[in-house]
Design an enzyme around this catalytic site. Sequence first.
Site, PDB file in Angstrom:
ATOM      1  N   LYS A 193      44.014 -55.666  44.879  1.00 55.62           N
ATOM      2  CA  LYS A 193      44.337 -54.983  43.826  1.00 55.62           C
ATOM      3  C   LYS A 193      44.754 -53.453  44.364  1.00 55.62           C
ATOM      4  O   LYS A 193      45.995 -52.938  44.106  1.00 55.62           O
ATOM      5  CB  LYS A 193      43.235 -54.864  42.728  1.00 55.62           C
ATOM      6  CG  LYS A 193      43.921 -54.016  41.503  1.00 55.62           C
ATOM      7  CD  LYS A 193      44.903 -54.494  40.740  1.00 55.62           C
ATOM      8  CE  LYS A 193      45.538 -53.384  39.763  1.00 55.62           C
ATOM      9  NZ  LYS A 193      46.680 -54.038  39.086  1.00 55.62           N
ATOM     10  N   LYS A 208      56.405 -45.113  31.395  1.00 52.09           N
ATOM     11  CA  LYS A 208      57.618 -46.222  31.833  1.00 52.09           C
ATOM     12  C   LYS A 208      57.980 -46.684  30.473  1.00 52.09           C
ATOM     13  O   LYS A 208      57.578 -46.547  29.246  1.00 52.09           O
ATOM     14  CB  LYS A 208      57.037 -47.051  32.668  1.00 52.09           C
ATOM     15  CG  LYS A 208      56.168 -48.237  31.964  1.00 52.09           C
ATOM     16  CD  LYS A 208      55.496 -49.140  32.838  1.00 52.09           C
ATOM     17  CE  LYS A 208      56.119 -50.398  33.219  1.00 52.09           C
ATOM     18  NZ  LYS A 208      55.512 -51.337  33.734  1.00 52.09           N
ATOM     19  N   PHE A 254      60.939 -52.095  43.026  1.00 50.74           N
ATOM     20  CA  PHE A 254      60.233 -50.879  43.288  1.00 50.74           C
ATOM     21  C   PHE A 254      61.048 -50.011  44.198  1.00 50.74           C
ATOM     22  O   PHE A 254      60.388 -49.267  45.043  1.00 50.74           O
ATOM     23  CB  PHE A 254      58.853 -50.975  43.641  1.00 50.74           C
ATOM     24  CG  PHE A 254      57.958 -51.363  42.521  1.00 50.74           C
ATOM     25  CD1 PHE A 254      57.254 -50.507  41.816  1.00 50.74           C
ATOM     26  CD2 PHE A 254      58.138 -52.597  41.773  1.00 50.74           C
ATOM     27  CE1 PHE A 254      56.592 -50.412  41.009  1.00 50.74           C
ATOM     28  CE2 PHE A 254      57.525 -52.840  40.848  1.00 50.74           C
ATOM     29  CZ  PHE A 254      56.576 -51.747  40.236  1.00 50.74           C
ATOM     30  N   ARG A 298      49.283 -42.094  29.836  1.00 46.73           N
ATOM     31  CA  ARG A 298      48.111 -41.677  30.860  1.00 46.73           C
ATOM     32  C   ARG A 298      48.800 -41.204  31.974  1.00 46.73           C
ATOM     33  O   ARG A 298      49.755 -41.891  32.440  1.00 46.73           O
ATOM     34  CB  ARG A 298      47.095 -42.524  30.873  1.00 46.73           C
ATOM     35  CG  ARG A 298      46.352 -42.719  29.674  1.00 46.73           C
ATOM     36  CD  ARG A 298      45.248 -43.960  30.035  1.00 46.73           C
ATOM     37  NE  ARG A 298      45.713 -45.223  29.872  1.00 46.73           N
ATOM     38  CZ  ARG A 298      44.998 -46.395  29.843  1.00 46.73           C
ATOM     39  NH1 ARG A 298      44.038 -46.280  29.933  1.00 46.73           N
ATOM     40  NH2 ARG A 298      45.647 -47.567  29.661  1.00 46.73           N
ATOM     41  N   CYS A 329      47.378 -46.267  36.202  1.00 47.80           N
ATOM     42  CA  CYS A 329      47.015 -47.103  37.368  1.00 47.80           C
ATOM     43  C   CYS A 329      47.352 -46.684  38.647  1.00 47.80           C
ATOM     44  O   CYS A 329      46.231 -46.216  39.516  1.00 47.80           O
ATOM     45  CB  CYS A 329      47.587 -48.719  37.215  1.00 47.80           C
ATOM     46  SG  CYS A 329      46.664 -49.476  36.159  1.00 47.80           S
ATOM     47  N   PHE A 363      46.876 -57.857  37.291  1.00 48.83           N
ATOM     48  CA  PHE A 363      48.131 -57.370  37.970  1.00 48.83           C
ATOM     49  C   PHE A 363      49.286 -57.354  36.916  1.00 48.83           C
ATOM     50  O   PHE A 363      50.371 -57.158  37.426  1.00 48.83           O
ATOM     51  CB  PHE A 363      48.781 -58.430  39.184  1.00 48.83           C
ATOM     52  CG  PHE A 363      47.797 -58.345  40.266  1.00 48.83           C
ATOM     53  CD1 PHE A 363      47.833 -57.444  41.064  1.00 48.83           C
ATOM     54  CD2 PHE A 363      46.810 -59.408  40.164  1.00 48.83           C
ATOM     55  CE1 PHE A 363      46.964 -57.363  42.192  1.00 48.83           C
ATOM     56  CE2 PHE A 363      45.862 -59.214  41.271  1.00 48.83           C
ATOM     57  CZ  PHE A 363      46.127 -58.117  42.218  1.00 48.83           C
ATOM     58  N   GLY A 404      53.734 -42.572  37.399  1.00 44.84           N
ATOM     59  CA  GLY A 404      52.552 -41.928  36.537  1.00 44.84           C
ATOM     60  C   GLY A 404      51.858 -43.354  35.986  1.00 44.84           C
ATOM     61  O   GLY A 404      52.007 -44.583  36.767  1.00 44.84           O
TER      62      GLY A 404
END
Length: 435
Positions: free
Chosen positions: A205, A321, A250, A328, A261, A150, A258
Amino acid sequence: MKVCVVGIGYVGLVTAGCLAEAGNKVVCVDNDAEKIALLKKGIIPIYEPGLAEIVKHNEKLGRLEFTTDLKYGVDNSLVIFLAVGTPPKADGSADLSSIYSVAGQIAENLTDYRIVVTKSTVPVGTHRKITEIMKSKTQKPFDYVSNPEFLKEGSAVEDFMSPDRIIIGTDNASVREEMKQLYNPFMRKGNRILFMDPASAEMTKYAANAMLATRISFMNEIAELCEKLGADVEQVRQGIGADSRIGRAFLFPGVGFGGSCFPKDIRALIHSGAQCGIEMTVTRSVQQVNARAQARFVERIREYFDRRKDILLAVWGLAFKARTDDVRESAAVNCIRMLLGWGIKIRAYDPEAGEPASAALEGKIEIFENGYDALDGADALVIFTDWQEFRNPDFELIAAKLKRPVIFDGRNLYDPEVLKKAGIEYHCIGRASVG
Ligand code: NAD
């Protein structure tokens, strides 16, 4: 404990470094010979705060070694972590070819009991398939653990060292004890190990990532409505975040999520649902709203310039970020691709991601070493990534260097009033433009 980590990327290198930091002896295995050669020379191939120091320190002490030889790793460890990539296939499902191939090779090289632990993000049921593959290739005993990771890029070392929780998916009591011993040094916040069955660990997950992405897309949808109805999404964000049932994390609207993950895990979850005949309605909407957030931002820029093509834009932020060089599925790269496709020219700066972004965009953007140099003669500044160094820039210098003092901010970094005073026209997400 003796540990092997296979797949030395963002997750694998952090896992290996942090386990070594806790005193374990760790063999790092990757099939990318170039990457292993760099690591052997003390060059860290990725940017992750705090990682280089840990890797170099532990390598010097002999607790970390790097090799392409999987057999060596298997021979010299009790616990073998799988941290290879599980990228998306064209149909949205996770490509498990690397993880299956590594599991097979581990089985072929087993000479004694080992614990095989999957850290990579894999669809529910992968534990069964890996166990089958291994059993078809060896008679030696082994146990399998699902241990999804995580950590967040940008604070990966911190996250690994002090996790909110560790998920251990196994039905075997003695394996639980081994895993507990391995993770005990990281339980500074108290015991945060959650044991469960492997299928639930695998699902945890995907559910966690989809939940976080849902919050972002929900806020982007609210932001869009705020713009239409004259509300300010930043005030709304604070208003709802103050509710302890919701919390503040969040809830940031912007140009969309993006990274390696969220987009891929959402696609894999939708694919898993389809395979079971379940339409993943919420998850699919999250994906759609995210694509819309990116397209909407680009469209706003194009509209502003009356859909002209002879535009030069300065861009700040290319990584998906802050505090990472990972591009990616970066929103910046996606949006820049749309702008380039329209014929717009880009001069860009990112503290760490200039090179990988330029490679991802086939060298079609001009990269600068300094954010202010990228501004010279540009028609506007576009911000895609919330790097700390972008938060309080010299607005006078920005206004002086740009052909027109205009900022399009995809991360809502600034106070519109401050920009107004600086004479800069400011367009952000979910709140009124100024100037
Ligand atoms: P990555 O691409 O950075 O690293 C994967 C590594 O595996 C590469 O170095 C590659 O060379 C190596 N590899 C591939 N096939 C191999 C093989 N057959 N043998 C040996 N090495 C091999 O990927 P990552 O970002 O570290 O992600 C790894 C996994 O962890 C993925 O499943 C991802 O979804 C999951 N994950 C990633 C993050 C993150 O923030 N990056 C967080 C949590 C979970």
